[in-house]
Design a protein around this motif. Structure first.
Motif, PDB file in Angstrom:
ATOM      1  N   TYR A 339      -0.625   3.258   2.434  1.00 15.41           N
ATOM      2  CA  TYR A 339      -0.517   2.562   1.155  1.00 15.41           C
ATOM      3  C   TYR A 339       0.849   2.812   0.534  1.00 15.41           C
ATOM      4  CZ  TYR A 339      -1.318   1.243  -3.691  1.00 15.41           C
ATOM      5  OH  TYR A 339      -1.212   0.671  -4.922  1.00 15.41           O
ATOM      6  N   GLN A 340       1.324   4.031   0.576  1.00 14.82           N
ATOM      7  CA  GLN A 340       2.613   4.358  -0.016  1.00 14.82           C
ATOM      8  C   GLN A 340       3.763   3.654   0.698  1.00 14.82           C
ATOM      9  OE1 GLN A 340       3.466   6.086  -2.751  1.00 14.82           O
ATOM     10  NE2 GLN A 340       1.271   6.224  -3.253  1.00 14.82           N
ATOM     11  N   ARG A 347       2.410  -2.710  -4.554  1.00 11.84           N
ATOM     12  CA  ARG A 347       1.475  -1.687  -5.002  1.00 11.84           C
ATOM     13  C   ARG A 347       1.109  -1.880  -6.473  1.00 11.84           C
ATOM     14  NH1 ARG A 347       3.935   2.972  -5.096  1.00 11.84           N
ATOM     15  NH2 ARG A 347       5.877   2.518  -3.985  1.00 11.84           N
ATOM     16  N   GLU A 351      -2.771  -2.129  -7.532  1.00 10.20           N
ATOM     17  CA  GLU A 351      -3.370  -1.163  -8.458  1.00 10.20           C
ATOM     18  C   GLU A 351      -3.971  -1.855  -9.675  1.00 10.20           C
ATOM     19  OE1 GLU A 351      -0.130   2.169  -7.009  1.00 10.20           O
ATOM     20  OE2 GLU A 351       0.035   1.247  -9.007  1.00 10.20           O
TER      21      GLU A 351
END
Length: 618
Positions: A339-340, A347, A351
């Motif tokens: 994910y990072q 992102r 989120e």
């Protein structure tokens, strides 16, 4: 002795001064026939003459026959206004402030007993009415009471746009008062038959907006009205008179929208809003009437949580939507290496989508500590990496859709027999009708009548549908609603002797719908049917079946390709393949071309084509 006589004289004089004026019969009748007085009593002309009030509560009237006699109620009110001031909050002046104000103005009643009415004054000061907003929560098919939408009023304080939030305002709602937990079928039946009392309710607007936008995920339209502060005050004074006062409640005419039109007629005397709704009062139609009367100054739109979630998720690819699900289920995935590795801007969208999905799932549920902790961690991530502002496209105004009733005139042929067909639908919209102002895949039809005239002047009842409702809401990776349908009434089906048999039926189904393209919807449902058919040995025959097809929004209008089948317990099998294309000729005019082929165990296949003109009106 002289002092006693003087005291009696003074008391008698005061009694005379405090006595109600005696009106001449002509003056009494003129006041009782004034449109504003009739509005205050919610009177309408009886079908056999005379008057009757919509209010179904003896506590509202001061005269024994006040529900049927506006003049008697006016005379009783005038007498009551002069009662002893020691009654305080129970004095008629305190109970009926709108009546009191109007009669004081009409008759120059300068000698009324002076009262402070602290209970009314505190209530009024807490609300601090200054302006009025008509709020329209959009239609919501999964709630029987909300299938046509709903209307309520918002009472705002002064300078609401500059100094305050509308969430601090009050919502004025009229609805059915339900004790216990009636199921949907009983609720619909009692609502149609007037089985529930209707009551006005005033509550903080934040509570009402939460109920609609979160619990039912309905878009909100807010129509700021150009009522003055004085007109808003007049409306609210009458609302005080209606506290805990019962009306009969009917879904289609004496409903939330009709009652609010009555209040607007009181706020601005001279309006004639209710006169246009003698049979039904569909919320979208009443909003249109308010708009046509020149009452709307501004329109604001509040999207539902569901629409906001879908808008945020729209630019995400399937992999990113998978991350939305993962973060909503476990915020620990924020630290996942995979994910990072995603770009920061992606992102941020993920989120925000996960946070919105979590809030959507929590709608109407009790607070959960684990969900609250995940929400907090997602909010922290959003604050560190904020997404761009969410811009939700504003849909077409619901009142800009077609009118609710439909006249239908068609010509066609069934095999080698030509026919003309005449139809009337009291409400409201089907899958192929003109779409503007309606969601794709939604259908609500009430009281559909079709008469057919074959060659040789042979007439027959083709269909009498009591109700037909379909909700084809597409499933996605994030949201997975069920699609469903239900219908009941009379219709023609292939008969055992090559003719058409009129049968009674009740059928329903459930399944799924999927967005196959930007304007293309596919659906598949399993169905069940109960049929009363004289060609069958059993009085009531069950069947299981299927219903599937494609619904395509194209440049000309809507196109529906559908395949249906019913398999009866007695061996009869019916299948039908149909195609219908609507040509949208205008806002309230459509031309529909349809073709279908029917298959039955009892008869050869039958082909039918029809060209139908559809005029929407109210």
């Amino acid at each position: 002795m002289f002092r006693l006589l003087f005291t009696l004289f003074v008391c008698g004089a005061c009694s005379v001064l405090q006595a109600a004026p005696q009106l001449a019969p002509a003056r009494l009748q003129a006041l009782a026939g004034d449109p504003f007085w009739l509005s205050l009593g919610h009177y309408e002309r009886g079908k056999l003459g005379g008057w009757r009030s919509y209010v179904d509560d003896d506590q509202f009237f001061l005269a024994a026959d006040g529900a049927e006699d506006p003049a008697a109620e006016l005379a009783a009110t005038l007498q009551a206004l002069y009662r002893d001031a020691s009654l305080g909050d129970r004095h008629p002046q305190c109970i009926y402030p709108a009546r009191t104000r109007w009669l004081r103005e009409q008759l120059a009643l300068d000698d009324l007993p002076a009262l402070r009415c602290p209970e009314f004054a505190a209530w009024y000061a807490d609300i601090a009415p200054h302006s009025t907003v008509l709020v329209f929560p959009a239609a919501y098919l999964n709630s029987p009471s909300s299938m046509f939408g709903h209307t309520l009023l918002r009472i705002d304080q002064a300078d609401i746009d500059r100094q305050g939030s509308p969430l601090l305002s009050y919502a004025l709602n009229f609805g059915a008062y339900i004790e216990g937990m009636d199921n949907s079928i009983l609720y619909a039946w009692k609502g149609l038959m007037g089985g529930y009392p209707g009551l006005f309710a005033l509550m903080p607007y934040r509570e009402k907006i939460g109920e609609y936008s979160r619990l039912e995920n309905r878009d909100l339209w807010e129509y700021r009205l150009n009522l003055t502060a004085e007109e808003t005050a007049r409306l609210l004074e009458h609302v005080w008179e209606l506290r805990q006062i019962q009306f009969d409640y009917f879904f289609f005419d004496e409903n939330c929208s009709y009652r609010l039109l009555e209040l607007l007629e009181i706020a601005r005397p001279g309006l004639e809003l209710t006169a246009g709704f003698p049979l039904t009062a569909i919320p979208a139609d009443t909003v249109r009437a308010v708009k046509d009367a020149g009452l709307v100054a501004r329109i604001d739109y509040r999207p539902s949580r569901e629409r906001e979630l879908l808008t945020r998720a729209a630019p995400l690819d399937p992999l990113e939507q998978g991350w939305v699900q993962s973060l909503a289920a476990d915020s620990g995935a924020l630290q996942d290496a995979g994910y990072q590795a995603l770009p920061a801007e992606r992102r941020a969208l993920i989120e925000d989508g996960a946070y919105r999905l979590l809030r959507y799932r929590a709608s109407g549920a009790e607070r959960d500590a684990a969900d609250a902790a995940r929400s907090y961690r997602l909010l922290q991530a959003i604050n560190r990496n904020p997404p761009p502002r969410l811009e939700v496209a504003r849909p077409i105004l619901p009142e800009d859709g077609h009118d609710s009733r439909t006249w239908q005139l068609g010509v066609g042929s069934r095999d080698d027999r030509a026919f003309a067909e005449y139809g009337l639908r009291m409400a409201y919209h089907d899958l192929v009708d003109n779409l503007d102002g309606f969601p794709l895949g939604a259908q609500i039809e009430i009281a559909q009548l079709q008469l057919r005239q074959y060659q040789g002047n042979h007439w027959q009842l083709q269909q009498l549908e009591l109700a037909g409702i379909r909700s084809l809401t597409p499933r996605s990776r994030l949201l997975k609603p069920w699609s469903w349908q239900v219908a009941g009434g009379l219709e023609r089906v292939p008969g055992a002797h090559g003719d058409e048999r009129l049968v009674g039926h009740l059928n329903g189904g459930a399944g799924g719908s999927w967005q196959l393209g930007e304007e293309l919807l596919g659906f598949a449902l399993a169905t069940v049917r109960l049929e009363q058919n004289r060609d069958f040995a059993a009085w009531l025959s069950p069947a299981a079946g299927f219903d599937g097809g494609l619904l395509w929004r194209n440049h000309a209008g809507n196109l529906l390709l559908e395949a249906q089948g019913d398999y009866f317990h007695n061996g009869e099998v019916r299948r039908r393949l149909s195609l219908a294309q609507q040509l949208e000729l205008g806002d309230n005019l459509g031309l529909r071309l349809s073709a279908e082929r029917e298959f039955s165990q009892w008869a050869p296949p039958v082909n039918e084509v029809q060209l139908q003109l559809r005029w929407y009106y109210y």
